[in-house]
Motif scaffolding. Structure first.
Motif, mmCIF file in Angstrom:
data_model
loop_
_atom_site.group_PDB
_atom_site.id
_atom_site.type_symbol
_atom_site.label_atom_id
_atom_site.label_comp_id
_atom_site.label_asym_id
_atom_site.label_seq_id
_atom_site.Cartn_x
_atom_site.Cartn_y
_atom_site.Cartn_z
ATOM 1 N N VAL A 29 0.371 4.280 -2.721
ATOM 2 C CA VAL A 29 -0.087 5.589 -2.260
ATOM 3 C C VAL A 29 0.920 6.671 -2.632
ATOM 4 O O VAL A 29 0.558 7.749 -3.121
ATOM 5 C CB VAL A 29 -0.332 5.558 -0.735
ATOM 6 N N ALA A 89 -6.633 2.524 5.685
ATOM 7 C CA ALA A 89 -6.503 1.076 5.452
ATOM 8 C C ALA A 89 -5.128 0.584 5.897
ATOM 9 O O ALA A 89 -4.992 -0.527 6.438
ATOM 10 C CB ALA A 89 -6.730 0.755 3.972
ATOM 11 N N ALA A 143 -3.901 -5.699 -1.151
ATOM 12 C CA ALA A 143 -3.733 -4.246 -1.051
ATOM 13 C C ALA A 143 -4.037 -3.578 -2.385
ATOM 14 O O ALA A 143 -4.710 -2.540 -2.437
ATOM 15 C CB ALA A 143 -2.309 -3.917 -0.605
ATOM 16 N N SER A 144 -3.550 -4.169 -3.466
ATOM 17 C CA SER A 144 -3.817 -3.608 -4.789
ATOM 18 C C SER A 144 -5.311 -3.614 -5.092
ATOM 19 O O SER A 144 -5.855 -2.634 -5.622
ATOM 20 C CB SER A 144 -3.063 -4.420 -5.843
ATOM 21 N N LEU A 189 -11.128 1.471 -3.606
ATOM 22 C CA LEU A 189 -11.263 2.777 -2.947
ATOM 23 C C LEU A 189 -11.082 3.918 -3.947
ATOM 24 O O LEU A 189 -11.861 4.880 -3.956
ATOM 25 C CB LEU A 189 -10.217 2.900 -1.831
ATOM 26 N N PHE A 190 -10.073 3.815 -4.774
ATOM 27 C CA PHE A 190 -9.792 4.903 -5.715
ATOM 28 C C PHE A 190 -10.848 4.998 -6.807
ATOM 29 O O PHE A 190 -11.084 6.079 -7.357
ATOM 30 C CB PHE A 190 -8.413 4.709 -6.339
ATOM 31 N N ALA A 201 -7.298 5.268 1.931
ATOM 32 C CA ALA A 201 -6.185 4.341 1.699
ATOM 33 C C ALA A 201 -5.218 4.350 2.877
ATOM 34 O O ALA A 201 -4.739 3.294 3.315
ATOM 35 C CB ALA A 201 -5.469 4.723 0.409
ATOM 36 N N LEU A 232 -7.129 -1.008 -2.814
ATOM 37 C CA LEU A 232 -6.843 0.359 -3.242
ATOM 38 C C LEU A 232 -7.558 0.691 -4.550
ATOM 39 O O LEU A 232 -8.066 1.807 -4.723
ATOM 40 C CB LEU A 232 -5.331 0.534 -3.414
ATOM 41 N N LEU A 291 0.827 -1.204 0.000
ATOM 42 C CA LEU A 291 0.000 0.000 0.000
ATOM 43 C C LEU A 291 0.861 1.254 0.000
ATOM 44 O O LEU A 291 0.538 2.258 -0.638
ATOM 45 C CB LEU A 291 -0.910 -0.018 1.229
#
Length: 495
Positions: A284, A442, A410-411, A417-418, A439, A414, A280
């Motif tokens: 990020v 998280a 994680a990918s 979320l994005f 993120a 994310l 992550l």
């Protein structure tokens, strides 16, 4: 059984560390090319993304299989096999000139992922106990070091020599490492008895491929779409078949009775959350450095500049690996793991609360990398302190696989979320400030979960010592050795 010839400790450690470095480099080198590969190869962007997915899939499947074969047939031998397949894949990608050869080459490069757990297992067999923790810490840190250096290095190679230079370079390094391993690494006399569990390996491969396809492609296919649902169902079905198969097999692909021992099981669970938080961090930071300033947090830096600003985080993992080794010697595995997770979690929390700036982004990413280096160093120590020597490679292979599942998760998280929290700049959607905060939260949650799990890892005395066989407490059954596994009553002998 005679012991393996003792090679110079620094030479053995250096060669094995370079193996780990090339693995993490070849995983990240292709990422900066993804925007240009559709034009270069004449394919769609979705097709080009398979060049990353293929390496992920083969790496996940090959790691537990190669690690198990290393315990059975020789760790140095399987190190050379993995390196040979990875090098051949680099050559195929370099000379193929088209999408299909490149895809095959990238899939073969995934075999290199097994180099790290097998290399750590060789260290357990060949390094003196006083040097083992430092060697493990350095080997574990190579994942982050190579990942951070791979992005700017690929940009330099691509700009100066073209895209094939990325694969020529990894092929050349692979060939050199093959020679160095033959000269500097002795074969271990440790062997696990029995026949290789072919059926268990095939069923596990189906489980892993289905699961990782869902995690890596779920956002593009739609989480409720038919392909995601079918793959999830197939993975769960084969998992339900695989578990009793492993319990009945005399020499299973994964010894589930050892895998559910509290030190092993809880370390693997904590490793999942640590891998999540580690991956992550890079995702990020990439967003923060490159997206437009109109998003409210973006710094709008060029790709090359952004890549160079990611180098400090990788270098700090290198700097802190000997520090992590000394922490392991002084504190043991569990306190070291908890310290690393605490550094990561508090840094993520600080990044949520502190105002955004270039200094905060780079410093925050670097501190997360420091915590990652410390945590990653502790995991193999805890695992090896709980399993017999003849299961070292396979146990470390499963731990590496669990960490990979954490990075893939994680990918996926994310991406979700994005995609859900966006802001439009000049007609292009970008993750919004709320999406970036989500993120980072998280990351806080993953580190907190890993810390809670880590608190319950049982250790004896100061901590697990990977240089010794695990000993039982009074009244407790000892960890199963090869003879115990052979005597264990099971119904099937596997394939």
């Amino acid at each position: 059984m005679s012991s393996a010839p003792r090679m110079p400790v620094r030479l053995t450690t250096g060669v094995l560390t370079l193996c780990g470095m090339i693995v993490s480099l070849q995983q990240t080198l292709v990422i900066p090319l993804l925007p240009d590969l559709p034009r270069i190869l004449g394919v769609s962007a979705d097709d080009a993304s398979w060049l990353v997915t293929a390496t992920l899939l083969t790496g996940a499947v090959a790691t537990p299989i190669v690690a198990r074969m290393a315990d059975m047939y020789g760790k140095r031998r399987m190190l050379l096999v993995s390196l040979a397949v990875m090098t051949a894949g680099s050559l195929i990608a370099a000379v193929g000139g088209g999408f299909l050869p490149l895809l095959v080459g990238r899939a073969m490069q995934g075999f290199g992922t097994a180099l790290i757990p097998v290399g750590i297992s060789i260290m357990r067999d060949q390094l003196p106990r006083e040097r083992l923790a430092g060697g493990i810490a350095l080997m574990s840190a190579t994942l982050g070091i190579g990942g951070a250096l791979g992005l700017p290095l690929s940009g330099v190679l691509y700009g100066a020599f073209g895209w094939t230079s990325l694969f020529w370079s990894t092929a050349a390094v692979g060939a050199v490492l093959t020679v160095l391993i033959r000269l500097a690494v002795a074969e271990s006399p440790q062997r696990s008895p029995g026949r290789f569990d072919v059926l268990g390996a095939l069923v596990l491969s189906v489980v892993l491929v289905g699961l990782l396809l869902v995690l890596s492609k779920g956002a593009a296919w739609g989480w409720g779409g038919p392909r995601v649902l079918v793959l999830t169902g197939v993975s769960l079905l084969f998992l339900a078949l695989w578990i009793p198969l492993q319990l009945r097999t005399r020499a299973p692909m994964v010894d589930l009775r050892t895998a559910v021992l509290p030190p092993v099981l809880l370390t693997n669970v904590a490793s999942y959350f640590t891998g999540f938080a580690m991956f992550l961090n890079g995702l990020v930071l990439t967003q923060e450095l490159q997206v437009p300033a109109e998003t409210g947090y973006g710094l709008a830096l060029p790709v090359v500049t952004a890549g160079l600003l990611m180098v400090p985080s990788g270098l700090m993992m290198l700097v802190f690996s000997p520090v992590a080794g000394r922490m392991l010697d002084r504190w043991g595995g569990k306190p070291t793991l908890l310290f690393g997770l605490a550094v990561m979690g508090l840094t993520y929390l600080g990044r949520v609360l502190a105002p955004g700036s270039l200094a905060n982004a780079v410093l925050g990413s670097t501190l997360v990398s420091v915590g990652t280096a410390v945590s990653f160093a502790a995991m193999p120590v805890l695992i090896m302190g709980a399993v017999p020597r003849d299961a070292t490679a396979s146990a470390n292979g499963i731990n590496s696989l669990v960490r990979s599942l954490g990075t893939s998760s994680a990918s996926a998280v994310l991406a979700l979320l994005f995609a859900s929290l966006t802001v439009t700049v000049d007609g292009v959607p970008y993750p919004s400030g709320a999406g970036m905060d989500a993120a980072l939260w998280a990351g806080v949650a993953a580190c907190a979960a890993g810390t809670v799990v880590g608190l319950f890892i049982p250790v004896r005395g100061r901590g697990a010592d990977p240089g010794r066989e695990p000993a039982a407490e009074p009244g407790e059954a000892p960890a199963p050795g090869p003879a115990d596994r052979d005597r264990r009553p099971r119904e099937s002998t596997g394939t």
